[in-house]
Scaffold this active site. Structure first.
Site, PDB file in Angstrom:
ATOM      1  N   ARG A 107       0.832  -1.211   0.000  1.00  0.00           N
ATOM      2  CA  ARG A 107       0.000   0.000   0.000  1.00  0.00           C
ATOM      3  C   ARG A 107       0.862   1.256   0.000  1.00  0.00           C
ATOM      4  NH1 ARG A 107      -4.916  -2.091   3.775  1.00  0.00           N
ATOM      5  NH2 ARG A 107      -6.202  -2.761   2.038  1.00  0.00           N
ATOM      6  N   LYS A 120     -19.518 -11.799   4.631  1.00  0.00           N
ATOM      7  CA  LYS A 120     -20.497 -10.821   5.109  1.00  0.00           C
ATOM      8  C   LYS A 120     -21.510 -10.415   4.046  1.00  0.00           C
ATOM      9  CE  LYS A 120     -16.721  -8.995   6.798  1.00  0.00           C
ATOM     10  NZ  LYS A 120     -15.813  -7.977   6.524  1.00  0.00           N
ATOM     11  N   GLY A 130      -9.008  -7.662  -0.308  1.00  0.00           N
ATOM     12  CA  GLY A 130      -7.746  -8.266   0.102  1.00  0.00           C
ATOM     13  C   GLY A 130      -7.720  -9.768  -0.095  1.00  0.00           C
ATOM     14  N   GLY A 153     -13.857  -2.786  -0.207  1.00  0.00           N
ATOM     15  CA  GLY A 153     -15.135  -2.114   0.012  1.00  0.00           C
ATOM     16  C   GLY A 153     -15.350  -0.982  -0.971  1.00  0.00           C
TER      17      GLY A 153
END
Ligand code: AMP
Length: 392
Positions: A35, A197, A350, A373
């Site tokens: 990152r 989720k 990820g 997300g």
């Protein structure tokens, strides 16, 4: 929206929001600096043009309190190893000492602020906090694609308190690829959604019903959809408060011209542990003491055929508990099919990105998004709060 290359930054105090939310080990060392490296083109471009650079990011979930375990100091140290410029770590995010350090920054020098989430005002997008972040700043640059689905102070609140604003190179690259998938996808457009989720993703699935030609569901999410239809899924992970919403999505899919696929067979185990005995089943209900841990080989084959015909693919979320070798076959199989498809392929999140790398297929994917997300929300809503803030 302006991009970096439209901006004059020489001698200017530039506030750069990046995503330095790197994984740390128990000793606080960085496990993976991808990152940080991902924002180097923007950082270097700014420094080479004489910006006085203030860098801000969040790391982990400190929940509004300073926590030395989530300090950005290790990230600042790594940055200092990667660029020749002077890098100073600030003791705080705002306040008199930070103001002094900002004012003292020379051209081509960097000040890394502490974790913006050490203040609860960050996530609340508090106007006073945003104003403090913006103090003395001439230019705001957002390169934190992975945080841009959040209306936080360092992403959204600061933007219109600064005279000039624009997007960094990483942000531009992400948006360019995702735009292709959202606005003008070459058909057939196939969306593959997995993971655990459902609640996070259900609205996105709904919005994809109007856009994608096929939706392939895997991971624990599949069991919520199966249970919603009254089928017994044993001890599989299910979000019971999402069953009704799942039914609504299934209904909507039936009424639209989308082909909505649930797994045809399943790998079952008694526990989600390595070495557990597994069984492949096609029919439901599952035995009461067993859980679904992966999609089965028939499903991999069927999904593979849909994927092979695709021209645009968006994939978020693993097909099973891929962290455990024995339950990773479905995810790896899907990764191979995506890689072999020749389609414009976008992998977000990820876990799916890790699966692609684990399978050695990274080079065969058109774009691996740095934001799980954020890429999902962009696909659904065609913009993000952080992008809208730059467009004002
Ligand atoms: P998410 O954050 O929603 O993308 O979920 C990712 C996680 O979902 C990974 O850690 C997977 O291990 C987990 N997962 C995928 N399939 C299953 C499953 N069948 N049962 C439990 N967890 C799963």
């Amino acid at each position: 929206m302006d991009f970096l290359t439209d901006l004059d930054v020489k001698g200017k105090l530039v506030f750069l929001r990046v995503d330095f939310n790197v994984p740390l080990d128990d000793k606080g060392a960085i496990r993976d600096d991808n990152r940080i490296r991902a924002s180097l083109p923007t950082i270097q471009w700014l420094l080479e043009r004489g910006a006085r650079l203030v860098i801000a990011s969040h790391l982990g979930r400190p929940k509004g309190k300073a926590d030395p375990k989530m300090s950005l100091a290790p990230a600042a140290e790594r940055l200092a190893e990667l660029i020749p410029n002077k890098v100073t770590m600030a003791p705080d995010v705002v306040g008199p000492e930070v103001a002094r350090l900002k004012a003292g920054l020379g051209e081509g020098e960097v000040l890394v602020l502490e974790n913006v989430r050490f203040y609860q005002e960050e996530e609340k997008n508090d106007p006073g906090f945003a104003a403090q972040l913006a103090e003395g700043i001439d230019v705001f640059v957002n390169d934190a694609f992975g945080s841009s689905h959040r209306a936080h102070a360092s992403v959204v609140g600061i933007a219109d308190r600064v005279p000039v604003r624009g997007a960094g190179f990483l942000m531009k690259k992400e948006v360019d690829y995702l735009k292709k998938a959202v606005h003008t996808p070459v058909k057939p457009y196939v969306a593959i959604l997995g993971g655990a989720k459902v609640s996070d993703k259900i609205e996105i699935i709904e919005s994809l019903i109007g856009k994608a030609d096929s939706i392939l569901i895997g991971g624990a999410m599949a069991y919520t959809f199966l249970k919603a239809q009254g089928l017994g899924v044993g001890t599989s992970l299910v979000e019971n408060d999402q069953l009704e919403v799942a039914m609504v999505v299934l209904d909507k899919a039936r009424r639209n011209a989308v082909s909505f696929h649930l797994p045809q067979d399943h790998v079952l185990a008694r526990a989600a542990v390595a070495g557990a005995e597994t069984r492949i089943v096609e029919h439901l209900p599952f035995p009461e003491d067993m859980m679904g841990v992966d999609i089965g080989p028939k499903t991999v084959e069927a999904y593979g055929q849909v994927i092979a015909a695709a021209k645009t693919i968006f994939w978020n979320g693993p097909m099973g508990i891929f962290e455990i070798e024995e339950f990773a076959k479905g995810t790896i199989g899907v990764a191979r099919a995506v890689a072999a498809s020749g389609a414009v392929s976008i992998v977000g999140g990820g876990d799916s990105a890790a699966a692609v790398k684990k399978a050695g297929l990274r080079d065969k994917i058109s774009h691996i998004s740095t934001g799980g997300g954020a890429s999902l929300e962009y696909i659904a809503y065609e913009t993000l709060p952080g992008i809208t803030a730059l467009e004002k």
